[in-house]
Design an enzyme around this catalytic site. Structure first.
Site, short mmCIF file in Angstrom:
data_model
loop_
_atom_site.label_atom_id
_atom_site.label_comp_id
_atom_site.label_asym_id
_atom_site.label_seq_id
_atom_site.Cartn_x
_atom_site.Cartn_y
_atom_site.Cartn_z
N LYS A 242 4.60 11.76 -47.04
CA LYS A 242 4.08 12.59 -48.14
C LYS A 242 3.19 11.75 -49.05
O LYS A 242 2.14 12.20 -49.49
CB LYS A 242 5.22 13.19 -48.98
CG LYS A 242 6.03 14.27 -48.34
CD LYS A 242 5.36 15.63 -48.31
CE LYS A 242 4.79 15.95 -46.97
NZ LYS A 242 5.62 16.33 -45.91
N CYS B 104 -10.12 24.05 -38.58
CA CYS B 104 -11.19 25.02 -38.72
C CYS B 104 -10.61 26.41 -38.91
O CYS B 104 -9.69 26.82 -38.22
CB CYS B 104 -12.15 25.05 -37.54
SG CYS B 104 -12.99 23.50 -37.27
N ARG C 214 -7.17 25.08 -43.49
CA ARG C 214 -7.30 24.65 -42.10
C ARG C 214 -8.39 23.62 -41.90
O ARG C 214 -8.49 23.00 -40.85
CB ARG C 214 -7.61 25.87 -41.21
CG ARG C 214 -6.56 26.93 -41.25
CD ARG C 214 -6.94 28.07 -40.35
NE ARG C 214 -6.84 27.67 -38.96
CZ ARG C 214 -5.76 27.80 -38.22
NH1 ARG C 214 -4.66 28.32 -38.73
NH2 ARG C 214 -5.74 27.41 -36.96
N HIS D 210 14.51 -7.73 -40.27
CA HIS D 210 13.84 -8.04 -39.00
C HIS D 210 12.32 -8.02 -39.15
O HIS D 210 11.60 -7.93 -38.16
CB HIS D 210 14.30 -7.07 -37.92
CG HIS D 210 15.78 -7.09 -37.73
ND1 HIS D 210 16.44 -8.12 -37.10
CD2 HIS D 210 16.75 -6.23 -38.15
CE1 HIS D 210 17.74 -7.90 -37.12
NE2 HIS D 210 17.95 -6.75 -37.77
N TRP E 37 -13.23 21.52 -40.04
CA TRP E 37 -12.66 20.16 -40.02
C TRP E 37 -13.43 19.45 -38.92
O TRP E 37 -13.29 19.77 -37.73
CB TRP E 37 -11.16 20.20 -39.72
CG TRP E 37 -10.51 18.85 -39.83
CD1 TRP E 37 -10.02 18.27 -40.96
CD2 TRP E 37 -10.27 17.93 -38.76
NE1 TRP E 37 -9.50 17.04 -40.67
CE2 TRP E 37 -9.63 16.80 -39.34
CE3 TRP E 37 -10.53 17.92 -37.39
CZ2 TRP E 37 -9.25 15.68 -38.58
CZ3 TRP E 37 -10.15 16.82 -36.64
CH2 TRP E 37 -9.52 15.72 -37.23
N LYS F 140 -4.48 21.55 -42.21
CA LYS F 140 -3.10 22.03 -42.08
C LYS F 140 -2.66 22.13 -40.63
O LYS F 140 -1.56 21.79 -40.28
CB LYS F 140 -3.00 23.39 -42.76
CG LYS F 140 -1.62 24.02 -42.72
CD LYS F 140 -0.67 23.26 -43.62
CE LYS F 140 0.71 23.87 -43.65
NZ LYS F 140 1.69 22.89 -44.18
N GLU G 161 -0.24 10.86 -47.33
CA GLU G 161 -1.22 11.94 -47.18
C GLU G 161 -1.71 12.48 -48.52
O GLU G 161 -2.83 12.96 -48.61
CB GLU G 161 -0.72 13.06 -46.26
CG GLU G 161 0.37 13.93 -46.77
CD GLU G 161 0.74 15.05 -45.79
OE1 GLU G 161 1.88 15.49 -45.83
OE2 GLU G 161 -0.11 15.50 -44.99
N GLU H 148 9.80 10.58 -44.11
CA GLU H 148 9.15 11.78 -44.65
C GLU H 148 8.61 11.50 -46.06
O GLU H 148 7.48 11.91 -46.40
CB GLU H 148 10.15 12.95 -44.66
CG GLU H 148 9.65 14.25 -45.26
CD GLU H 148 8.46 14.87 -44.57
OE1 GLU H 148 8.05 14.39 -43.50
OE2 GLU H 148 7.91 15.84 -45.12
N ASN I 25 -13.68 26.80 -33.13
CA ASN I 25 -12.58 25.90 -33.48
C ASN I 25 -12.14 25.25 -32.18
O ASN I 25 -11.95 25.93 -31.18
CB ASN I 25 -11.43 26.71 -34.10
CG ASN I 25 -10.20 25.87 -34.34
OD1 ASN I 25 -10.28 24.64 -34.43
ND2 ASN I 25 -9.05 26.52 -34.45
N GLY I 26 -11.97 23.92 -32.19
CA GLY I 26 -11.53 23.22 -30.98
C GLY I 26 -12.54 22.17 -30.56
O GLY I 26 -13.42 21.79 -31.35
O1 M6R Z 1 2.26 22.76 -37.72
P1 M6R Z 1 3.08 21.59 -37.30
O2 M6R Z 1 4.46 21.61 -37.87
O3 M6R Z 1 3.13 21.42 -35.80
O4 M6R Z 1 2.35 20.32 -37.91
C1 M6R Z 1 2.79 19.03 -37.59
C2 M6R Z 1 2.15 18.02 -38.50
O5 M6R Z 1 0.76 18.04 -38.38
C3 M6R Z 1 2.51 18.26 -39.97
O6 M6R Z 1 3.89 18.29 -40.16
C4 M6R Z 1 1.91 17.16 -40.88
O7 M6R Z 1 2.49 15.94 -40.58
C5 M6R Z 1 2.10 17.54 -42.34
N1 M6R Z 1 0.82 17.67 -42.98
C6 M6R Z 1 2.86 16.54 -43.13
O8 M6R Z 1 3.03 16.95 -44.45
#
Ligand code: M6R
Length: 616
Positions: free
Chosen positions: A489, A2, A27, A508, A75, A611, A492, A485, A101-102
């Site tokens: 990517k 948010c 956000r 395994h 969000w 984000k 998401e 990683e 927010n929260g």
């Molecule tokens: O702001 P942060 O680094 O704490 O965020 C952690 C994760 O939410 C963030 O890295 C998320 O996994 C990314 N969107 C991945 O690309």
């Protein structure tokens, strides 16, 4: 999660608020809304979907002119992303509007009480209860919105940033903060509230940090802060060290593309000024003294998502350099398993935003157990670095795309710097060894630049594979977190099944996933640095290839042994083993971005995500 904006000044509030929301949309983007006060009444517009829907609505049905306003981009947590559930929420008597927010954890109980008192709740949100509570508390607070906010906040449980305006005092904006971000922008004859400085940096770079459990009251000429007990609080001012252009696309189609391209500079900035005149590593923001660092017997890294992958990469280096055991734990799991933490455990929280609730809670838990804490963070003044004993900023500049890119590389750099610093303080490495690794790190901006110069063929591979239903990623040693990683990517951004595995684990279980045509992206270790691992990975390639996999290898220049066993080879420059994640991750970012684009997805704002994850 948010985005929140509040404004009071001489400008048209709607313009300021909507332009702030544009910068905060990363956000949350389920719905958006704005409210202003004009002619003694609240004027509110809100709309499900992205901000553009709200802007279209405002075009068709303009808001009244006003110099006080609030806005929100959501969000969804409580209640689906509908027009009704969008913020702001207004009290039944139409006098108070609130954005939030929260999560208000005791909202069900509060809602029940309000319903029993005959209040009609129009939405499914937890936020709406606050609007009604504020309006009902105002008489008891002698009509003072700040006091009403203070009294209401004391009844709330959970995490919240709240911002409210009321018809009785149209030149006032009141905000409150517990466990969710809120910063104040101080202008000339105007003041701002926002979840993130990005919302107001085009108007002012003077900001004030708000602490836990504090209430801030803005008029156009004054800002005052009290805590939830009503005591006055002296603000902590700081200056934002980047300008509005840093949070714009700068000619790129996507923020993600811009942020990928910024990585050489981000890495250079993360390394800048770390060596003192005496040739020793100096980390100015590390507020932990050397004696405390010498007594450390264990390091635990807590982080989420991409940041946890950076921690996994760092584990290999830090253990090697310091001989201190390093555990890397998902922050969301940490405090629920009774971790063994004490004064000799250094707990490192890695977070781009500095606001991730899981990471914040893990950090607090560690601090409660007496552990020294260190934040590796990109966002200056955010909660995690403020609460940690020490901080190392990554200086990557604002990262707007939801998918993390430059933050990842700079988190690795920062964690390596911490490892080297520990090694220096504890004497586990000689000065010349540290100097050699610093020189290797200082070469990395140029190496990442080389990757970017040669990454074009990755786009064609991504487009070729865009029709696949699943992509697997394998790696070993530091290539393993890179595989995780790469898969994250793709999940998401391309919304497809993608899994990362340690290549040694294939036999395994995961090898059962291989069938004809499944793409397997292999992060190949250097044949020079890790010859044994290189051989083992070649065997893994043979095993999956024999079962029909299509092999896409990320391999260093000159590694020709893998060529006969691959369908595509993505070349990266030759770098020392521990530096490989800094080059091999970059093509995987491009791969995911291109595949999402080929599928027609919104790369910067992927579905269901936000984000900054400020709820647990
Ligand atoms: O702001 P942060 O680094 O704490 O965020 C952690 C994760 O939410 C963030 O890295 C998320 O996994 C990314 N969107 C991945 O690309």
């Amino acid at each position: 999660m948010c985005g929140i904006v509040g404004y009071v000044g001489d400008k048209q509030a709607l313009e300021v608020v909507v332009s702030g929301l544009r910068r905060l949309e990363y956000r949350g983007y389920d719905s958006a809304g704005v409210a202003v006060i004009a002619d003694g009444r609240l004027d509110v517009r809100k709309k499900a979907g992205k901000l553009v829907n709200l802007e279209t609505l405002l075009g068709a049905d303009p808001l009244a002119e006003s110099t006080t306003g609030i806005g929100h981009t959501r969000w969804a947590t409580h209640g689906g992303p509908t027009d009704t559930n969008a913020h702001p929420h207004v009290s039944e008597d139409g006098t108070v509007a609130v954005i939030h927010n929260g999560i208000i954890e005791n909202f069900a109980e509060l809602r029940e009480q309000l319903t029993a008192d005959g209040v009609h709740l129009a939405s499914d949100t937890d936020t709406e209860v606050v609007a009604h509570l504020l309006a009902r508390t105002l008489p008891q607070a002698a009509g003072n919105l700040t006091e009403a906010m203070r009294l209401v906040c004391r009844e709330l449980q959970g995490a919240f940033t709240l911002v409210a305006i009321m018809t009785e005092d149209p030149d006032l904006v009141v905000g409150a903060r517990r466990n969710s971000p809120l910063v104040v922008g101080v202008g000339e004859g105007e003041n701002f509230l926002a979840s993130d400085v990005a919302a107001f940096v085009e108007h002012t770079r003077n900001a004030l940090e708000l602490g836990q459990d504090q209430i801030v009251t803005l008029t156009k000429d004054a800002v005052s802060i009290i805590d939830f007990d009503g005591h006055r609080v002296e603000p902590s001012p700081y200056s934002v060290d980047w300008d509005a252009s840093a949070a714009e696309k700068g000619g790129y189609d996507l923020f993600m593309l811009k942020e990928i391209a910024e990585q050489p500079k981000a890495v250079a900035d993360a390394l800048r000024g770390r060596i003192g005149r005496d040739g020793r590593l100096q980390l100015d923001e590390m507020r932990l003294d050397d004696a405390a660092l010498r007594s450390i017997t264990k390091v635990i890294v807590v982080a989420c998502g991409t940041a946890s992958h950076a921690g996994m990469v760092a584990k290999y280096a830090v253990e090697h350099w310091t001989r201190i055991p390093v555990e890397v734990e998902l922050a969301s799991e940490f405090r629920y398993r009774d971790p063994i933490v004490g004064p000799s455990t250094l707990v490192i929280a890695i977070s781009q935003s500095g606001e991730t609730m899981d990471t914040l809670m893990a950090l607090r838990h560690a601090a409660e157990q007496g552990a020294p804490t260190l934040a590796i963070c990109n966002t200056v003044g955010s909660t995690i670095p403020r609460e940690a004993d020490a901080v190392l900023y990554t200086y990557a500049g604002p990262e707007i795309a939801v998918a993390s890119t430059k933050a990842f590389l700079t988190q690795i750099i920062a964690a390596y710097l911490v490892g080297l610093y520990l090694a220096q303080v504890r004497g586990t490495m000689f000065a010349d060894e540290i100097g050699r690794i610093m020189a290797e790190l200082n070469d990395m901006p140029q190496k990442v630049d080389l990757v970017l110069d040669t990454v074009e063929p990755v786009r064609a591979i991504a487009r070729e594979l865009a029709g696949c239903s699943s992509v697997l990623f394998i790696g070993r040693h530091v290539g393993y977190p890179v595989a995780l990683e790469g898969a994250l990517k793709l999940k998401e951004l391309a919304y497809m099944h993608a899994e990362g595995f340690a290549a040694g684990e294939l036999k395994h279980g995961p090898i059962a996933l291989i069938e004809e045509g499944v793409p397997v992206v292999v992060i190949v270790p250097s044949p020079r640095g890790r010859a044994l691992l290189h051989d083992k990975l070649l065997s893994a390639i043979q095993e999956v290839r024999a079962r029909g996999a299509r092999i896409i290898a990320v391999a260093e220049e000159g590694d020709e042994r893998i060529t006969p066993f691959t369908d595509h080879v993505i070349r990266v420059p030759i770098v020392p083993t521990l530096m490989q994640p800094l080059v091999s991750t970059v093509p995987l970012q491009v791969f995911a971005c291109e595949m999402a684009t080929a599928k027609g997805h919104d790369v910067d704002q992927p579905r269901n995500l936000a984000k900054s994850v400020t709820v647990e």
